[in-house]
Motif scaffolding. Structure first.
Motif, mmCIF file in Angstrom:
data_model
loop_
_atom_site.group_PDB
_atom_site.id
_atom_site.type_symbol
_atom_site.label_atom_id
_atom_site.label_comp_id
_atom_site.label_asym_id
_atom_site.label_seq_id
_atom_site.Cartn_x
_atom_site.Cartn_y
_atom_site.Cartn_z
ATOM 1 N N GLU A 1 0.822 -1.210 0.000
ATOM 2 C CA GLU A 1 0.000 0.000 0.000
ATOM 3 C C GLU A 1 0.858 1.263 0.000
ATOM 4 O O GLU A 1 0.591 2.219 -0.729
ATOM 5 C CB GLU A 1 -0.927 -0.006 1.218
ATOM 6 C CG GLU A 1 -1.886 1.171 1.269
ATOM 7 C CD GLU A 1 -2.821 1.096 2.471
ATOM 8 O OE1 GLU A 1 -3.418 2.140 2.795
ATOM 9 O OE2 GLU A 1 -2.955 0.006 3.073
ATOM 10 N N CYS A 2 1.906 1.251 0.807
ATOM 11 C CA CYS A 2 2.817 2.395 0.888
ATOM 12 C C CYS A 2 3.575 2.580 -0.426
ATOM 13 O O CYS A 2 3.745 3.708 -0.911
ATOM 14 C CB CYS A 2 3.782 2.202 2.047
ATOM 15 S SG CYS A 2 4.932 3.576 2.299
ATOM 16 N N LEU A 3 4.027 1.487 -1.007
ATOM 17 C CA LEU A 3 4.776 1.567 -2.265
ATOM 18 C C LEU A 3 3.910 2.106 -3.398
ATOM 19 O O LEU A 3 4.392 2.881 -4.241
ATOM 20 C CB LEU A 3 5.325 0.188 -2.639
ATOM 21 C CG LEU A 3 6.356 -0.420 -1.684
ATOM 22 C CD1 LEU A 3 6.831 -1.760 -2.206
ATOM 23 C CD2 LEU A 3 7.542 0.523 -1.462
ATOM 24 N N LYS A 4 2.649 1.729 -3.423
ATOM 25 C CA LYS A 4 1.744 2.237 -4.455
ATOM 26 C C LYS A 4 1.541 3.743 -4.304
ATOM 27 O O LYS A 4 1.439 4.471 -5.295
ATOM 28 C CB LYS A 4 0.412 1.504 -4.394
ATOM 29 C CG LYS A 4 0.469 0.090 -4.950
ATOM 30 C CD LYS A 4 -0.894 -0.582 -4.942
ATOM 31 C CE LYS A 4 -0.829 -1.963 -5.586
ATOM 32 N NZ LYS A 4 -2.149 -2.642 -5.592
ATOM 33 N N GLU A 5 1.483 4.193 -3.061
ATOM 34 C CA GLU A 5 1.358 5.638 -2.830
ATOM 35 C C GLU A 5 2.606 6.366 -3.324
ATOM 36 O O GLU A 5 2.515 7.409 -3.999
ATOM 37 C CB GLU A 5 1.160 5.910 -1.335
ATOM 38 C CG GLU A 5 1.013 7.392 -1.011
ATOM 39 C CD GLU A 5 0.838 7.659 0.481
ATOM 40 O OE1 GLU A 5 1.164 8.784 0.907
ATOM 41 O OE2 GLU A 5 0.389 6.746 1.209
ATOM 42 N N ILE A 6 3.784 5.813 -3.008
ATOM 43 C CA ILE A 6 5.044 6.413 -3.476
ATOM 44 C C ILE A 6 5.087 6.420 -5.003
ATOM 45 O O ILE A 6 5.476 7.411 -5.630
ATOM 46 C CB ILE A 6 6.256 5.657 -2.906
ATOM 47 C CG1 ILE A 6 6.323 5.834 -1.391
ATOM 48 C CG2 ILE A 6 7.553 6.145 -3.558
ATOM 49 C CD1 ILE A 6 7.362 4.960 -0.720
ATOM 50 N N GLN A 7 4.687 5.325 -5.601
ATOM 51 C CA GLN A 7 4.672 5.213 -7.061
ATOM 52 C C GLN A 7 3.827 6.323 -7.691
ATOM 53 O O GLN A 7 4.254 6.976 -8.658
ATOM 54 C CB GLN A 7 4.119 3.846 -7.468
ATOM 55 C CG GLN A 7 4.102 3.609 -8.972
ATOM 56 C CD GLN A 7 3.462 2.279 -9.329
ATOM 57 O OE1 GLN A 7 2.451 1.885 -8.736
ATOM 58 N NE2 GLN A 7 4.050 1.576 -10.276
ATOM 59 N N THR A 8 2.659 6.544 -7.153
ATOM 60 C CA THR A 8 1.769 7.583 -7.673
ATOM 61 C C THR A 8 2.387 8.969 -7.541
ATOM 62 O O THR A 8 2.384 9.770 -8.489
ATOM 63 C CB THR A 8 0.419 7.550 -6.932
ATOM 64 O OG1 THR A 8 -0.193 6.280 -7.120
ATOM 65 C CG2 THR A 8 -0.518 8.638 -7.450
ATOM 66 N N VAL A 9 2.960 9.259 -6.382
ATOM 67 C CA VAL A 9 3.571 10.576 -6.140
ATOM 68 C C VAL A 9 4.769 10.804 -7.063
ATOM 69 O O VAL A 9 4.925 11.894 -7.646
ATOM 70 C CB VAL A 9 3.997 10.709 -4.661
ATOM 71 C CG1 VAL A 9 4.778 12.007 -4.447
ATOM 72 C CG2 VAL A 9 2.782 10.670 -3.748
#
Length: 246
Positions: free
Chosen positions: A153-161
């Motif tokens: 979940e955290c990695l997907k957020e970083i990916q989007t940013v």
């Protein structure tokens, strides 16, 4: 010219880092080289790990693609796609805001803030350097990519940013717990397109990153999985035997 390009982990090497297919595979690779084929290894590992396997099994392969296409070694020349220095600093600052493990790859080294978990894949040649802060290193080193390890979940957020803020980099989920931040338009496929624009390429792989070679390969052999456009094979040995039948 005919070229055979193949991945390392899961394709050429098993979980014990031994050659899949053993002496039969090694013998076929040698036969292909003697008959005029060029061979290249293409992996997500650093270049020195290809060299280590080359030396261990006396493969005699001189053309290498590492870091999933970012680093190319051909004709005694090494070419690398690098992150912009200013962008690399800003990305690093952003990553420090999250509860994740951050590793930084240069052309020849991995920088860690702390030792790796023993469950992590081990390098064949240990190039790791432990530094508490990468910010003092970035201006002086050729930064190829960041490897970010954490919860999905955290990695997907970083990916989007990352994709929103940085137009010249890509953020690729390489597993549920790992994210790679790399220069834009980097892939194993782009690497073989650059290296072999006029050649007949036979590619062999076993993972999603290998599928990037499909577009540029004359034949693509995918190990143990049915994927449209590929030839499903049981192992690299089976692929090498099929190429011989061409």
């Amino acid at each position: 010219m005919k070229v055979i390009v193949f991945d390392l982990d899961g394709t050429l090497l098993d979980t014990k880092n031994e050659i899949i297919g053993g002496e039969k595979t090694l013998s076929l690779l040698n036969d292909y080289q003697e008959s005029g084929y060029r061979l290249a290894i293409c992996t997500g590992r650093l270049d020195h790990d290809i060299v280590a396997i080359n030396r261990k099994y006396h493969l005699g392969i001189t053309e290498r693609i590492s870091q999933n296409g970012a680093v190319i070694y051909q004709g005694n020349q090494l070419n690398a796609a690098l992150l912009d220095k200013q962008a690399a600093v800003k990305i690093y600052d952003l990553l420090t805001e999250y509860d994740v493990r951050v590793e930084m790859n240069t052309v020849s080294n991995r920088y860690w803030m702390s030792p790796r978990n023993p469950d992590f894949p081990k390098e064949f040649y240990d190039s790791s350097i432990i530094k508490e802060d990468f910010k003092a290193i970035i201006p002086y080193q050729p930064v190829v990519l960041y490897l970010v390890v954490g919860k999905e979940e955290c990695l997907k957020e970083i990916q989007t940013v990352i994709k929103q803020k940085f137009t010249q980099v890509d953020a690729i989920l390489t597993s549920k717990t790992s994210l790679e931040i790399v220069p834009l338009h980097i892939s194993k496929g782009e690497a073989i397109r650059t290296m072999y624009p006029e050649d007949e390429v036979y590619a062999i792989g076993d993972s999603e990153s290998d599928l990037a070679m499909l577009e540029y390969a004359h034949r693509f052999y995918y190990v143990k999985e049915e994927v449209e456009g590929t030839i499903c094979v049981e192992s690299i040995l089976a692929a090498l035997e099929k190429i011989k039948e061409e």
